[in-house]
Design an enzyme around this catalytic site. Structure first.
Site, PDB file in Angstrom:
ATOM      1  CG  ASN A 104      10.600  56.709 -36.984  1.00  0.00           C
ATOM      2  OD1 ASN A 104      11.143  57.765 -37.288  1.00  0.00           O
ATOM      3  ND2 ASN A 104       9.982  56.514 -35.844  1.00  0.00           N
ATOM      4  NE  ARG A 105      12.171  61.972 -39.494  1.00  0.00           N
ATOM      5  CZ  ARG A 105      10.925  61.947 -38.998  1.00  0.00           C
ATOM      6  NH1 ARG A 105      10.577  61.021 -38.121  1.00  0.00           N
ATOM      7  NH2 ARG A 105      10.047  62.845 -39.375  1.00  0.00           N
ATOM      8  CG  HIS A 130       6.838  56.804 -42.695  1.00  0.00           C
ATOM      9  ND1 HIS A 130       7.229  56.261 -41.503  1.00  0.00           N
ATOM     10  CD2 HIS A 130       6.097  57.908 -42.376  1.00  0.00           C
ATOM     11  CE1 HIS A 130       6.738  56.983 -40.506  1.00  0.00           C
ATOM     12  NE2 HIS A 130       6.067  57.994 -41.000  1.00  0.00           N
ATOM     13  CG  HIS A 206       1.612  56.560 -40.096  1.00  0.00           C
ATOM     14  ND1 HIS A 206       0.979  57.742 -39.761  1.00  0.00           N
ATOM     15  CD2 HIS A 206       2.927  56.806 -40.001  1.00  0.00           C
ATOM     16  CE1 HIS A 206       1.892  58.660 -39.503  1.00  0.00           C
ATOM     17  NE2 HIS A 206       3.090  58.121 -39.634  1.00  0.00           N
ATOM     18  CG  ASP A 276       7.378  63.202 -34.894  1.00  0.00           C
ATOM     19  OD1 ASP A 276       7.258  61.964 -34.846  1.00  0.00           O
ATOM     20  OD2 ASP A 276       7.542  63.836 -35.957  1.00  0.00           O
ATOM     21  CD  GLU A 342       3.881  56.547 -36.440  1.00  0.00           C
ATOM     22  OE1 GLU A 342       4.929  56.206 -37.014  1.00  0.00           O
ATOM     23  OE2 GLU A 342       3.587  57.736 -36.277  1.00  0.00           O
TER      24      GLU A 342
HETATM   25  C1  BGC Z   1       6.686  60.767 -38.125  1.00  0.00           C
HETATM   26  C2  BGC Z   1       6.520  62.237 -38.364  1.00  0.00           C
HETATM   27  C3  BGC Z   1       6.031  62.445 -39.757  1.00  0.00           C
HETATM   28  C4  BGC Z   1       4.746  61.698 -39.950  1.00  0.00           C
HETATM   29  C5  BGC Z   1       4.325  61.770 -41.383  1.00  0.00           C
HETATM   30  C6  BGC Z   1       5.359  60.119 -38.301  1.00  0.00           C
HETATM   31  O1  BGC Z   1       5.482  58.740 -38.123  1.00  0.00           O
HETATM   32  O2  BGC Z   1       7.236  60.486 -36.866  1.00  0.00           O
HETATM   33  O3  BGC Z   1       7.733  62.923 -38.169  1.00  0.00           O
HETATM   34  O4  BGC Z   1       5.836  63.793 -40.046  1.00  0.00           O
HETATM   35  O5  BGC Z   1       4.909  60.343 -39.611  1.00  0.00           O
HETATM   36  O6  BGC Z   1       2.999  61.600 -41.518  1.00  0.00           O
END
Ligand code: BGC
Length: 382
Positions: A104-105, A130, A206, A276, A342
């Site tokens: 995640n971010r 990620h 993922h 999301d 996830e």
């Molecule tokens: C995120 C999405 C992202 C994706 C990438 C997800 O875990 O929340 O925002 O675009 O992963 O494959």
């Protein structure tokens, strides 16, 4: 003679008998191609004769997952490719991988730890996503140790990410074990990690699921239940504002099973462009380490998947950026043709002291477990 002894020895190592007298086989492996730098990638097969998983050493990635429907017909329910090349192409949006060091971010790729500021790659507009670029855990080749015992078949993947990789502090040793029990149609994933400097860790898988079979259409008709009363509110770049909001009265309320497509239009024209969202899971039952995260059902095939985890949150992502890329067997992965569930800690936890911590200290060991449990809807309790 020597050769015969050698072959007999190999055979004995591959097929052994436990103290209880049950026979079991070591998981088989086969070549899965090479990385761009020429490293060999292997694919391991785990099975209990009813469900089968294939996992690659590249990114400790779940590549195939074959699960029976109401008539016993098998389908591969996750998106992916037939070889390592597919996973290294621009079409790969983290399909099935082990995601980290921090999934995640992280806001603007920056955080402070023990008075020092760290800067990571910004690979998602202004944010870090990620685990970063080519040294993210999803992009490297892991060591594999297949094993079998009277309980089932497993493979443990290990990787040591050196101090400074992708900007993260500490030499981090990560282990991810996939396991299929003999007596249960479940895929268990166990994570551990240790470090020699304090560092953030947030690991997930993922996998993109489509319980009708990967490449067979959208998941808008799947029913979904998520065991969460609240979610982490985010800004326009999907970074948490710090506020934990109730799902009550919003299109994010999946406390009772709802068709994914039912209200997706209400979140389509927002910054998430579909679902999301990071759900804050309800507490586990008293004395139980695992909590129910979600139940996903395909009403046509009646394949049902329960997701259980020790993690406090789950990110629901409905494949909003799938773009019709061609995957396994030449199948096409259209917009919203899969969803990810996830299990993880909250996004950007490293910058939110009030969130459950993701900091791993040298004196501690990170552990986490997630189970994907398969059944036929209606045949057992939902
Ligand atoms: C995120 C999405 C992202 C994706 C990438 C997800 O875990 O929340 O925002 O675009 O992963 O494959």
């Amino acid at each position: 003679m020597l050769r015969t002894l050698f072959i007999t020895g190999l055979f004995m190592a591959a097929s052994m008998t436990t103290a209880q007298g049950n026979s079991f086989d070591q998981p088989a492996s086969s070549p899965f191609g090479k990385t761009k730098s020429g490293e060999a990638v292997e694919l391991y097969t785990l099975t209990n004769g009813k469900i089968t998983a294939k996992i690659a050493t590249l990114g400790a990635t779940l590549v195939q997952l074959h699960v029976p429907d109401k008539d016993g017909k098998l389908a591969d329910v996750i998106l992916g490719w037939d070889d390592a090349a597919g996973y290294q192409s621009d079409d790969n949006q983290y399909f099935g991988c082990t995601t980290g060091r921090v999934c995640n971010r992280i806001a603007k790729g920056k955080f402070k730890l023990d008075g020092k500021e760290y800067t990571l790659a910004t690979n998602n507009d202004v944010n870090h996503l990620h685990g970063g670029l080519d040294k993210a855990l999803s992009k490297v080749v892991w060591k594999a140790r297949p094993y079998a015992n009277d309980k089932g078949q497993g493979v443990e993947f290990t990787y040591t990410s050196p101090d400074g990789d992708e900007g993260y502090p500490g030499n981090l040793t990560v282990s991810v074990t996939y396991f299929i029990p003999t007596d249960n149609n479940a895929l268990r994933i166990n994570y551990t990690a240790t470090t020699d400097k304090a560092t953030p860790v947030n690991l997930t898988n993922h996998a993109y699921f489509n319980l009708a079979g990967a490449g067979s259409g959208t998941i808008l008709d799947h029913n979904l239940r998520i065991n969460a009363d609240s979610f982490t509110a985010v800004d326009d770049t999907l970074i948490p504002t710090g506020e934990i909001k109730s799902v009550e009265g919003t299109p994010l309320d999946f406390r009772k099973p709802v068709r994914i497509g039912e209200r997706i239009d209400q979140v389509d024209k927002t910054s998430t462009q579909g679902y999301d969202h990071n759900y804050v899971l309800n507490a586990p039952e008293e004395g139980k380490p695992m909590r129910l995260a979600a139940v996903l059902t395909d009403p046509a095939s009646k394949r049902q998947m329960r997701v259980m985890t020790t993690e406090p949150a789950v990110q629901l992502y409905t494949g909003n950026f799938l773009k019709g890329q061609k995957g396994k067997d030449g199948k096409t992965y259209a917009h919203r043709s899969a969803c990810c569930l996830e299990t993880q800690h909250y996004p950007d936890s490293v910058n939110h002291p009030k969130f459950p911590t993701t900091i791993l200290k040298p004196s501690d060991k990170f552990t986490s477990q997630t189970v994907f449990q398969f059944s036929i809807a209606g045949a057992a309790k939902e």
